[in-house]
Scaffold this motif. Structure first.
Motif, PDB file in Angstrom:
ATOM      1  N   SER A 279       0.828  -1.206   0.000  1.00  0.00           N
ATOM      2  CA  SER A 279       0.000   0.000   0.000  1.00  0.00           C
ATOM      3  C   SER A 279       0.862   1.256   0.000  1.00  0.00           C
ATOM      4  O   SER A 279       0.521   2.258  -0.640  1.00  0.00           O
ATOM      5  CB  SER A 279      -0.926  -0.008   1.224  1.00  0.00           C
ATOM      6  N   GLY A 280       2.005   1.196   0.691  1.00  0.00           N
ATOM      7  CA  GLY A 280       2.927   2.328   0.653  1.00  0.00           C
ATOM      8  C   GLY A 280       3.531   2.540  -0.719  1.00  0.00           C
ATOM      9  O   GLY A 280       3.845   3.674  -1.109  1.00  0.00           O
ATOM     10  N   ALA A 281       3.696   1.450  -1.489  1.00  0.00           N
ATOM     11  CA  ALA A 281       4.236   1.579  -2.841  1.00  0.00           C
ATOM     12  C   ALA A 281       3.286   2.370  -3.734  1.00  0.00           C
ATOM     13  O   ALA A 281       3.725   3.161  -4.583  1.00  0.00           O
ATOM     14  CB  ALA A 281       4.487   0.196  -3.432  1.00  0.00           C
ATOM     15  N   ILE A 282       1.989   2.159  -3.567  1.00  0.00           N
ATOM     16  CA  ILE A 282       1.007   2.930  -4.352  1.00  0.00           C
ATOM     17  C   ILE A 282       1.147   4.415  -4.046  1.00  0.00           C
ATOM     18  O   ILE A 282       1.178   5.259  -4.956  1.00  0.00           O
ATOM     19  CB  ILE A 282      -0.414   2.438  -4.034  1.00  0.00           C
ATOM     20  N   LEU A 283       1.241   4.751  -2.758  1.00  0.00           N
ATOM     21  CA  LEU A 283       1.364   6.160  -2.370  1.00  0.00           C
ATOM     22  C   LEU A 283       2.702   6.741  -2.822  1.00  0.00           C
ATOM     23  O   LEU A 283       2.767   7.909  -3.228  1.00  0.00           O
ATOM     24  CB  LEU A 283       1.201   6.283  -0.859  1.00  0.00           C
ATOM     25  N   THR A 284       3.770   5.936  -2.746  1.00  0.00           N
ATOM     26  CA  THR A 284       5.085   6.425  -3.181  1.00  0.00           C
ATOM     27  C   THR A 284       5.092   6.719  -4.673  1.00  0.00           C
ATOM     28  O   THR A 284       5.585   7.767  -5.116  1.00  0.00           O
ATOM     29  CB  THR A 284       6.168   5.393  -2.839  1.00  0.00           C
ATOM     30  N   GLU A 285       4.556   5.799  -5.470  1.00  0.00           N
ATOM     31  CA  GLU A 285       4.508   6.018  -6.918  1.00  0.00           C
ATOM     32  C   GLU A 285       3.646   7.230  -7.256  1.00  0.00           C
ATOM     33  O   GLU A 285       4.004   8.030  -8.148  1.00  0.00           O
ATOM     34  CB  GLU A 285       3.968   4.767  -7.606  1.00  0.00           C
ATOM     35  N   ALA A 286       2.527   7.379  -6.556  1.00  0.00           N
ATOM     36  CA  ALA A 286       1.673   8.542  -6.798  1.00  0.00           C
ATOM     37  C   ALA A 286       2.394   9.833  -6.434  1.00  0.00           C
ATOM     38  O   ALA A 286       2.290  10.840  -7.155  1.00  0.00           O
ATOM     39  CB  ALA A 286       0.374   8.400  -6.007  1.00  0.00           C
ATOM     40  N   ALA A 287       3.135   9.806  -5.326  1.00  0.00           N
ATOM     41  CA  ALA A 287       3.872  11.004  -4.925  1.00  0.00           C
ATOM     42  C   ALA A 287       4.972  11.348  -5.923  1.00  0.00           C
ATOM     43  O   ALA A 287       5.165  12.519  -6.274  1.00  0.00           O
ATOM     44  CB  ALA A 287       4.466  10.794  -3.529  1.00  0.00           C
ATOM     45  N   LEU A 288       5.701  10.338  -6.395  1.00  0.00           N
ATOM     46  CA  LEU A 288       6.758  10.594  -7.377  1.00  0.00           C
ATOM     47  C   LEU A 288       6.186  11.151  -8.677  1.00  0.00           C
ATOM     48  O   LEU A 288       6.722  12.110  -9.249  1.00  0.00           O
ATOM     49  CB  LEU A 288       7.538   9.313  -7.655  1.00  0.00           C
ATOM     50  N   SER A 289       5.106  10.550  -9.160  1.00  0.00           N
ATOM     51  CA  SER A 289       4.495  11.041 -10.392  1.00  0.00           C
ATOM     52  C   SER A 289       3.897  12.430 -10.198  1.00  0.00           C
ATOM     53  O   SER A 289       3.907  13.253 -11.118  1.00  0.00           O
ATOM     54  CB  SER A 289       3.417  10.060 -10.864  1.00  0.00           C
ATOM     55  N   PHE A 290       3.379  12.703  -9.004  1.00  0.00           N
ATOM     56  CA  PHE A 290       2.849  14.029  -8.713  1.00  0.00           C
ATOM     57  C   PHE A 290       3.962  15.084  -8.761  1.00  0.00           C
ATOM     58  O   PHE A 290       3.757  16.213  -9.216  1.00  0.00           O
ATOM     59  CB  PHE A 290       2.175  14.030  -7.340  1.00  0.00           C
ATOM     60  N   LEU A 291       5.150  14.685  -8.291  1.00  0.00           N
ATOM     61  CA  LEU A 291       6.293  15.597  -8.318  1.00  0.00           C
ATOM     62  C   LEU A 291       6.971  15.661  -9.684  1.00  0.00           C
ATOM     63  O   LEU A 291       7.889  16.467  -9.878  1.00  0.00           O
ATOM     64  CB  LEU A 291       7.318  15.172  -7.268  1.00  0.00           C
ATOM     65  N   GLY A 292       6.569  14.802 -10.615  1.00  0.00           N
ATOM     66  CA  GLY A 292       7.126  14.821 -11.956  1.00  0.00           C
ATOM     67  C   GLY A 292       8.354  13.963 -12.151  1.00  0.00           C
ATOM     68  O   GLY A 292       9.039  14.092 -13.178  1.00  0.00           O
ATOM     69  N   VAL A 293       8.663  13.067 -11.198  1.00  0.00           N
ATOM     70  CA  VAL A 293       9.850  12.217 -11.317  1.00  0.00           C
ATOM     71  C   VAL A 293       9.475  10.743 -11.353  1.00  0.00           C
ATOM     72  O   VAL A 293      10.328   9.883 -11.127  1.00  0.00           O
ATOM     73  CB  VAL A 293      10.833  12.483 -10.155  1.00  0.00           C
ATOM     74  N   GLY A 294       8.198  10.438 -11.645  1.00  0.00           N
ATOM     75  CA  GLY A 294       7.757   9.058 -11.722  1.00  0.00           C
ATOM     76  C   GLY A 294       7.541   8.636 -13.158  1.00  0.00           C
ATOM     77  O   GLY A 294       8.411   8.812 -14.010  1.00  0.00           O
ATOM     78  N   VAL A 295       6.378   8.054 -13.429  1.00  0.00           N
ATOM     79  CA  VAL A 295       6.026   7.617 -14.778  1.00  0.00           C
ATOM     80  C   VAL A 295       5.913   8.839 -15.686  1.00  0.00           C
ATOM     81  O   VAL A 295       5.288   9.838 -15.349  1.00  0.00           O
ATOM     82  CB  VAL A 295       4.696   6.833 -14.752  1.00  0.00           C
ATOM     83  N   LYS A 296       6.541   8.741 -16.836  1.00  0.00           N
ATOM     84  CA  LYS A 296       6.601   9.871 -17.769  1.00  0.00           C
ATOM     85  C   LYS A 296       5.568   9.710 -18.890  1.00  0.00           C
ATOM     86  O   LYS A 296       5.142   8.602 -19.213  1.00  0.00           O
ATOM     87  CB  LYS A 296       8.005   9.965 -18.391  1.00  0.00           C
ATOM     88  N   SER A 297       5.187  10.830 -19.478  1.00  0.00           N
ATOM     89  CA  SER A 297       4.301  10.836 -20.648  1.00  0.00           C
ATOM     90  C   SER A 297       5.037  10.176 -21.817  1.00  0.00           C
ATOM     91  O   SER A 297       6.281  10.228 -21.894  1.00  0.00           O
ATOM     92  CB  SER A 297       3.910  12.266 -21.002  1.00  0.00           C
ATOM     93  N   PRO A 298       4.314   9.535 -22.743  1.00  0.00           N
ATOM     94  CA  PRO A 298       2.853   9.543 -22.904  1.00  0.00           C
ATOM     95  C   PRO A 298       2.109   8.578 -22.012  1.00  0.00           C
ATOM     96  O   PRO A 298       0.883   8.493 -22.105  1.00  0.00           O
ATOM     97  CB  PRO A 298       2.679   9.155 -24.369  1.00  0.00           C
TER      98      PRO A 298
END
Length: 363
Positions: free
Chosen positions: A251-270
């Protein structure tokens, strides 16, 4: 023959053996399974998570190693359309009229439902891969350190301390910037390689305690190898704590990935993730809140379901758990034994009464 009335002492002795009679002849897997399915919160969470997974993966389809499986939803997260309603409002009319864009559209006409489903797929992938990698590393390193102790424990725990002293969010941001462009699976594996430290210390503590128990000494006397004792005797007794810790990691991994993507350093477009959607539409929270609600709702729902399932598995694996797998729980049976006498003991025996009545008639 006169019926022997139950005495308080015999009733208490029968009560004390209820737990043993309930599990007699059942394997450990059967006991764990029955305990888990009697946990209403965990069972409800598992059903809810399963329904969400079916919706998420069947709606927009998914891509497995280049094999693309289409879904039943007509739009994809890459499609753009004319804005159907002012402001891109949802076309969902309660209760069952979903319309063309049930979650609404953004300013350039993308379907929010398709975006959220794709982002939820990424969250589930990150959750599973992160939990698998971090769980295996944490269990193995913690078990070896706690069982062998000495210089093995010192080396492994000092290596763990080196990783722990670096703030995980900063470390995750560096990993996300380096691997985010390769997609969610690579990001999850890279994060899992550094996310096992808390689990390893927890498993080490459990093994330090369990290795001194009598069943470990009995296994050694019987000639069992160290690896057999590690994974066949000690690990099953620590599974309750381990499973809860892994569920928290997931469950922490979901929040971590969401936080990273929110900051712009996670999953990239497209490609898309739920945190990325929150980042893109955070300015529209006051005017078009549906752009912000749906990704946040799925993040919370998936994380809560995983936590509830972990709690149910903890209760099922805990050998000290008093919830029995039978049809009636132990407390109900104790109540029946102590406060209610058996019907055979209080009701007159009809078979014994008939000869007496017949003797009177013959007389």
């Amino acid at each position: 023959m006169a019926r022997k009335e139950p005495t308080p002492t015999s009733s208490i002795n029968e009560v004390l053996t209820i737990e043993q009679r309930e599990v007699e002849g059942l394997s450990q897997g059967t006991i764990v399974r029955r305990r888990f399915f009697r946990h209403r919160g965990a069972l409800s969470a598992m059903v809810a998570l399963g329904l969400m997974a079916i919706l998420i993966y069947s709606s927009v389809g998914f891509d497995i190693f280049g094999l693309k499986i289409p879904g039943w939803y007509p739009h994809t997260y890459l499609d753009r359309f004319d804005v159907a309603l002012p402001g891109g409002a949802p076309t969902w009319v309660l209760p069952f009229d979903f319309g063309a864009f049930p979650f609404g559209q953004d300013e350039i006409g993308r379907d929010i439902f398709a975006l959220v489903m794709r982002g939820a797929q990424q969250s589930i992938i990150v959750m599973l891969l992160y939990g698998l990698v971090a769980g295996v590393l944490g269990i193995v390193i913690g078990a070896v350190a706690g069982f062998y102790r000495g210089w093995v424990d010192a080396v492994l725990m000092r290596f763990t301390d080196i990783i722990i002293i670096v703030p995980f969010l900063i470390l995750a941001a560096v990993i996300g910037r380096a691997t985010g462009e390769f997609g969610a699976p690579v990001l999850a594996i890279a994060l899992g390689l550094f996310g096992w430290t808390a689990l390893a210390r927890l498993v080490r503590g459990e093994f330090l305690s369990l290795r001194e128990r009598e069943f470990v000494d009995a296994a050694r006397v019987a000639g069992a190898a160290n690896t057999h004792i590690l994974f066949k005797h000690i690990l099953p007794n620590a599974m309750g704590v381990v499973i809860v810790a892994i569920s928290l990691l997931m469950s922490g991994a979901i929040l971590t990935e969401a936080a990273l993507s929110f900051l712009g350093v996670g999953v990239k477009s497209p490609d898309v993730s739920l945190g990325q959607i929150l980042n893109q539409y955070q300015g529209a929270f006051a005017s078009r809140p549906w752009l912000f609600w749906w990704p946040g709702l799925f993040i919370i729902a998936i994380a809560l379901c995983v936590n509830f399932i972990g709690d149910g598995l903890r209760d099922a694996f805990d050998p000290r758990q008093r919830r029995m797998p039978g049809k009636k729980g132990p407390y109900r049976q104790v109540f029946d034994k102590v406060f209610r006498r058996d019907a055979d003991a209080v009701e007159p025996d009809a078979d014994a009464a008939e000869p007496v009545l017949g003797a009177k008639g013959r007389g």
